[in-house]
Design an enzyme around this catalytic site. Structure first.
Site, PDB file in Angstrom:
ATOM      1  N   LYS A   1       1.006  -1.327   0.020  1.00 32.56           N
ATOM      2  CA  LYS A   1       0.001  -0.019  -0.046  1.00 32.56           C
ATOM      3  C   LYS A   1       0.777   1.187  -0.038  1.00 32.56           C
ATOM      4  O   LYS A   1       2.037   1.397   0.346  1.00 32.56           O
ATOM      5  CB  LYS A   1      -0.876   0.145   1.341  1.00 32.56           C
ATOM      6  CG  LYS A   1      -0.121  -0.023   2.645  1.00 32.56           C
ATOM      7  CD  LYS A   1       0.237   1.525   3.016  1.00 32.56           C
ATOM      8  CE  LYS A   1       0.745   1.376   4.491  1.00 32.56           C
ATOM      9  NZ  LYS A   1       1.622   2.413   4.920  1.00 32.56           N
TER      10      LYS A   1
ATOM     11  N   ASP B   1      -2.642  -1.550  10.133  1.00 32.97           N
ATOM     12  CA  ASP B   1      -2.602  -1.695   8.605  1.00 32.97           C
ATOM     13  C   ASP B   1      -3.286  -3.129   8.188  1.00 32.97           C
ATOM     14  O   ASP B   1      -3.505  -3.334   7.036  1.00 32.97           O
ATOM     15  CB  ASP B   1      -1.448  -1.357   8.087  1.00 32.97           C
ATOM     16  CG  ASP B   1      -0.948   0.075   8.353  1.00 32.97           C
ATOM     17  OD1 ASP B   1      -1.862   0.883   8.518  1.00 32.97           O
ATOM     18  OD2 ASP B   1       0.439   0.311   8.060  1.00 32.97           O
TER      19      ASP B   1
END
Length: 297
Positions: free
Chosen positions: A10, A137
């Site tokens: 990401k 996350d």
């Protein structure tokens, strides 16, 4: 029998950070975009829980039960009253300790792979709750695409993306500790009024429209000054990427990977070549986004 799950890296296209909370965490408005760099996590029945890893920087990956993939297997096994006896193999391609959620990706990948291997039938909500227990996350690594993360980043709202965005990532010669970057953020902000984190409407609209120029104007990372304070050499990498034609340049998450937004795939390749020649980074990768979340192959 074995199960393999592919899971993406990401980039944080916006990371707004609030003041430290009493529990030591920070409220965030964290706009995640999954990009096409992947780890593959394979789980196979075994006599006990063990982790192996191959790929770039594999020597930096912990192979004991501190690894998020091992913790994910243990968490799912505990939820369903079974033994976490699996061999977890990580074929690593996401940079290690680079602010691109490689460890979180492996946790999400192992969770989904073990769920499929064991046939637990866990709901999406149950898997996301376990992800949130593993780390801030990890839920996004399961979901992929684009999303706004609030709270510690674990409460996700999916976001629309109207096109493909082309990125270049420059990996640094050493890592940065996420807790150390947050501590430096607190030190730099001491005595100042830190506003509540809010997602940028302009940035969310730019993602939805697939507007590269508008996204370039809106990207922001509140942790960047702290990362640069601890790792001043990153300023040279950011400058080299801008000089090479990047529309935007920022530290990815807590760093030390730096991310550069390019107009198209050809421009991304040119920026990558310039960064490799600049001597300001260790390795360079290109990747498009958005990318799908954790997927059973």
């Amino acid at each position: 029998m074995s199960v393999t799950v592919r899971v993406p890296a990401k980039v944080n296209v916006q990371l707004a950070v609030g003041a430290a909370r009493p529990d030591g965490f920070h409220d965030l408005a964290n706009v995640f975009l999954a990009v096409g760099l992947y780890d593959e996590v394979t789980v196979t029945p075994s006599d006990d829980l063990r982790v192996t890893c191959t790929g770039p920087d594999a020597g930096q990956v912990p192979l004991d039960r501190t690894n998020l993939a091992a913790r994910a297997a243990e968490a799912l096994a505990a939820r369903y009253g079974r033994s976490p006896a699996v061999h977890i193999h990580i074929a690593k391609d996401i940079p290690v300790a680079g602010g691109m959620a490689g460890g979180s990706a492996d946790g999400a990948g192992a969770l989904l792979a073990c769920d499929a291997l064991w046939g637990t039938g866990a709901s999406r909500g149950e898997l996301l709750a376990l992800c949130a227990e593993l780390g801030s996350d990890v839920p996004f690594s399961l979901v992929g695409g684009a999303a706004l993360g609030t709270g510690r980043g674990e409460r996700l709202t999916p976001l629309d993306v109207g096109g493909t965005f082309h990125w270049v990532f420059a990996m640094a010669a050493r890592g940065l500790s996420t807790p150390a970057v947050f501590r430096e953020f607190d030190r730099l902000g001491e005595g100042t009024d830190i506003p509540e984190p809010v997602a940028s409407r302009d940035l969310i609209d730019a993602l939805a429209k697939g507007d590269t120029d508008a996204l370039a104007a809106a990207v922001r990372n509140d942790l960047q000054p702290a990362a640069l304070s601890l790792f001043p050499e990153l300023a040279g990498t950011l400058a080299a990427g801008r000089a090479a034609g990047a529309l935007a340049a920022l530290v990815s998450g807590s760093g030390p990977t730096t991310a550069f937004l390019a107009r198209d795939a050809g421009s991304a390749a040119d920026i990558a070549d310039s960064l490799r020649a600049s001597g300001t980074c260790r390795t360079v990768r290109t990747a498009p986004g958005p990318a799908p979340g954790a997927t059973v192959l």
